[in-house]
Enzyme design. Structure first.
Site, PDB file in Angstrom:
ATOM      1  N   SER A 561      39.444  49.247  29.033  1.00 24.37           N
ATOM      2  CA  SER A 561      40.332  48.872  27.879  1.00 24.37           C
ATOM      3  C   SER A 561      41.516  48.112  28.280  1.00 24.37           C
ATOM      4  O   SER A 561      41.839  48.222  29.417  1.00 24.37           O
ATOM      5  CB  SER A 561      40.709  50.158  27.486  1.00 24.37           C
ATOM      6  OG  SER A 561      41.784  50.109  26.237  1.00 24.37           O
ATOM      7  N   TYR A 574      43.931  58.671  27.134  1.00 23.75           N
ATOM      8  CA  TYR A 574      42.906  57.706  27.283  1.00 23.75           C
ATOM      9  C   TYR A 574      43.350  56.512  28.219  1.00 23.75           C
ATOM     10  O   TYR A 574      42.542  55.972  28.795  1.00 23.75           O
ATOM     11  CB  TYR A 574      43.057  57.216  25.711  1.00 23.75           C
ATOM     12  CG  TYR A 574      42.013  55.867  25.358  1.00 23.75           C
ATOM     13  CD1 TYR A 574      40.933  56.240  25.101  1.00 23.75           C
ATOM     14  CD2 TYR A 574      42.499  54.672  25.539  1.00 23.75           C
ATOM     15  CE1 TYR A 574      39.968  55.205  24.769  1.00 23.75           C
ATOM     16  CE2 TYR A 574      41.449  53.675  25.048  1.00 23.75           C
ATOM     17  CZ  TYR A 574      40.389  53.917  25.054  1.00 23.75           C
ATOM     18  OH  TYR A 574      39.467  52.778  24.548  1.00 23.75           O
TER      19      TYR A 574
END
Length: 684
Positions: A561, A574
């Site tokens: 990400s 995350y």
């Protein structure tokens, strides 16, 4: 010839297609891609206005069970028959194939096969040429001619082995002129029958097959393959499958020494019984006989002769010895039989590997080819069983086999195959493959020729996605929880059993629980690390021995990400998990380069469309954080980028393709931003 609907075709051709589909759908009648059928019909020539006779015959490379009008070659029969005047004899009969197109009617339809004379030179309007196991058993029996005479008393003729071509067509024409002869058993080959109507030839074909099978059933001795050899009995199913999964990557390495292959595993009762019997070595060494068989299975299999319970390391060592001997033997076979004009040797690796107690492993350039090769060897087992039951199995000579295997006409057929796609022969395991990025990646990989294993939590959804990608020759679905070591091992084993191994891994499974440090619970932290960081580690760890055993290199991609770089708000667990995933790319790249495995990553920005994560509440959380409506979240993300373009699942899939299709063959340890340009996430 343009593809037409069956309603537009002459009655005889419609009957031909219906008959072909019935015959081709019955494995006791013929095998996949085997045999050919024909019909002759009267028509008016648009060029001369005169009545002509047309021959419609299954073209080269087609399959009877799925035959359509476009798969038929269409020739003017008078012109084809007139070629007999220029025929120069057996030693020159291959040149006749080059004349077939000059006999075409209109555009001619499909490419005429070498068997065209077998149909065109027979005066009767309908001809079937088939490869039924029961008839080939007689055709490959040492006293096949006597057996045929005993069963049919002259109504079915015997034709000694002849390579397909004009000479065989002449033989069929001569035999079919006798009204008392309904067909012929072709030594070492198969069956040809003829009739005045489609119904008649079909009835004759099925009658011959039925009577051959009944004779074998009635007259066969018990245990045609001999007694069961102690220690060769089939392992229990679970143990057998686990053993197969452990061996398959090593066997794939052997089969792929010359060119990459995909595998298929068969542990049917027929295979396991054959592998347990005392005649196994003798029959394996004789190889197959019917041309359709040995063209797909090579002249003989490789027999792995280790004990069923031998340690895998011992089996692998023995496999190396057997493979070296097989290659040496195959090269000698080629050298003994090759002439100045023989095509180059195509490869010396086995297409079939038999492992007593476990089963059969078959290989091919793609899954369908591998599966069909296995099916053909099962046909060969049935043939050997039938022949050994009433006589002795006696296949055609080595020289005759070589003449077909390295036939220039066969080489020409191979040259007409389309160029393989970029990922052809590669097996991709995509976690989180049932939605979003994983789904788009699975779809794109399949489109570019890969076999795809769709892995996700929901077994039903995985199966549905795989079915949408194609048959099980293209994709399979596997339920896989990346946090569970046993589930990961089972999932990778399933991938290996489906296709022979794994070449491409996309670690895409993910989840998120938004929150600041204060709001993030230990459970939230552990969950995200267990799925994304630990999950990527587990899948890579379990796949690594497979990649190492195959000796084919490979690719691992972690879908990370832009949050691995960009410290976004309220996202501590995350983003930390994704940062760990990204650094894992570098660590694994450094470690696995020695076995030719490239490890790269992709850093997407938020992918809203189709995402299971965003649909599960993450989208609402992010929208609240940024003060926008949830339905506008994708647009919001796009507006903060340099390119102002929303990031879609297809963009990440395209990056995964570029990393695996040879475009970047020496790139490893790279994390690729696919984020439309988020300045805070620029890598530096």
């Amino acid at each position: 010839m343009t593809e037409t609907t069956h309603d537009d075709l002459p009655t005889g051709v419609r009957e031909l297609l219906a008959r072909s589909n019935r015959l081709g759908s019955d494995p006791t009648v013929t095998n996949y891609g085997g045999g050919n059928t024909s019909a002759k019909v009267r028509a008016t020539s648009p060029a001369t206005g005169q009545e002509i006779e047309l021959l419609y015959v299954k073209g080269s490379g087609g399959d009877l069970g799925t035959l359509r009008a476009g798969g038929l070659a269409v020739l003017e029969r008078d012109r084809l028959v007139s070629l007999d005047a220029v025929y120069r004899g057996v030693e020159h009969e291959d040149e006749m194939v080059g004349l077939f197109p000059y006999c075409s009617f209109g555009h001619g339809g499909a490419t005429p096969s070498i068997d065209t004379p077998m149909h065109g030179l027979v005066d009767l309007p309908h001809v079937d040429h088939l490869h039924p196991d029961a008839v080939i058993a007689l055709a490959c029996a040492a006293d096949g001619e006597e057996l045929v005479a005993k069963i049919w008393g002259g109504a079915v003729a015997w034709v000694p082995w002849q390579r397909p071509g004009w000479e065989l067509g002449r033989s069929m024409a001569e035999l079919s002129a006798d009204p008392d002869v309904i067909g012929a058993v072709l030594g070492g080959h198969g069956l040809t029958a003829w009739g005045s109507s489609s119904d008649e030839v079909e009835e004759r074909s099925l009658r011959i097959i039925r009577e051959a099978a009944a004779f074998l059933e009635r007259e066969s001795r018990d245990d045609p393959f001999g007694a069961v050899v102690p220690g060769r009995e089939a392992l229990p199913e679970a143990e057998r499958r686990a053993r197969a999964a452990a061996l398959f990557p090593h066997l794939r390495a052997v089969a792929s020494a010359d060119r990459r292959q995909v595998g298929h595993f068969t542990d049917s009762e027929a295979v396991l019984d054959f592998c347990s019997r005392e005649s196994l070595e003798r029959l394996v060494s004789l190889g197959t006989s019917c041309p359709d068989h040995f063209l797909r299975t090579k002249v003989r299999p490789l027999l792995l002769d280790t004990a069923v319970d031998a340690p895998v390391e011992e089996v692998v060592a023995r496999l190396g010895e057997l493979h070296a001997a097989y290659r040496e033997e195959y090269a000698a076979y080629y050298d003994r039989n090759a002439g100045p004009a023989t095509p180059a040797m195509r490869g010396a690796d086995p297409a079939i590997v038999l492992v007593p107690g476990v089963g059969m492993f078959s290989f091919g350039a793609d899954k369908q080819t591998a599966r069909v090769a296995g099916e053909f060897y099962v046909n060969a087992i049935h043939v050997m069983r039938g022949a050994e039951g009433v006589s002795t199995y006696a296949p055609v000579s080595e020289a005759d086999k070589f003449a077909v295997e390295y036939w220039q006409l066969e080489e020409d057929k191979l040259a007409r195959r389309p160029k393989p796609k970029a990922l052809a022969g590669k097996v991709a395991l995509v976690t989180g493959g049932a939605s979003g990025i994983g789904l788009a990646t699975a779809q794109l990989f399949a489109e570019h020729g890969a076999n795809v294993v769709v892995a996700d939590l929901d077994a039903e959804r995985c199966a549905s996605v795989a079915a949408d990608l194609g048959s099980t020759d293209v994709a399979v679905g596997v339920a896989l929880d990346v946090t569970d070591p046993d589930a990961v091992q089972a999932g990778v084993d399933a991938a290996v059993l489906a296709f022979g191994g794994v070449d491409l891994v996309v670690n895409n499974a993910g989840i998120t629980r938004a929150g600041s440090l204060a709001d993030t619970s230990l459970e939230d932290w552990d969950l995200q690390f267990s799925i994304m960081t630990r999950g990527s580690f587990l899948v890579s760890k379990v796949v690594e021995p497979v990649l190492r055993a195959q000796r084919l290199g490979g690719d691992i991609i972690n879908v990370c990400s832009k949050n691995a770089v960009f410290a976004g708000p309220n996202n501590v667990a995350y983003s930390s998990a994704k940062a760990a995933q990204a650094h894992m790319v570098r660590l694994l790249a450094a470690e696995l380069g020695e076995i030719g495995v490239r490890v790269n990553g992709i850093n997407p920005d938020g992918v809203v469309r189709g995402s299971g994560i965003f649909a599960g509440g993450w989208g609402a959380s992010r929208a609240e954080t940024y003060g926008v409506a949830e339905e506008d979240l994708g647009k919001y993300y796009a507006q903060r980028t340099v390119l102002k373009v929303e990031v879609l699942p297809e963009h990440i899939a395209s990056a995964a393709l570029a990393l695996t299709n040879g475009t970047l063959p020496i790139t490893t340890g790279l994390v690729v931003p696919v984020d439309s340009g988020v300045p805070q996430a620029f890598l530096r």
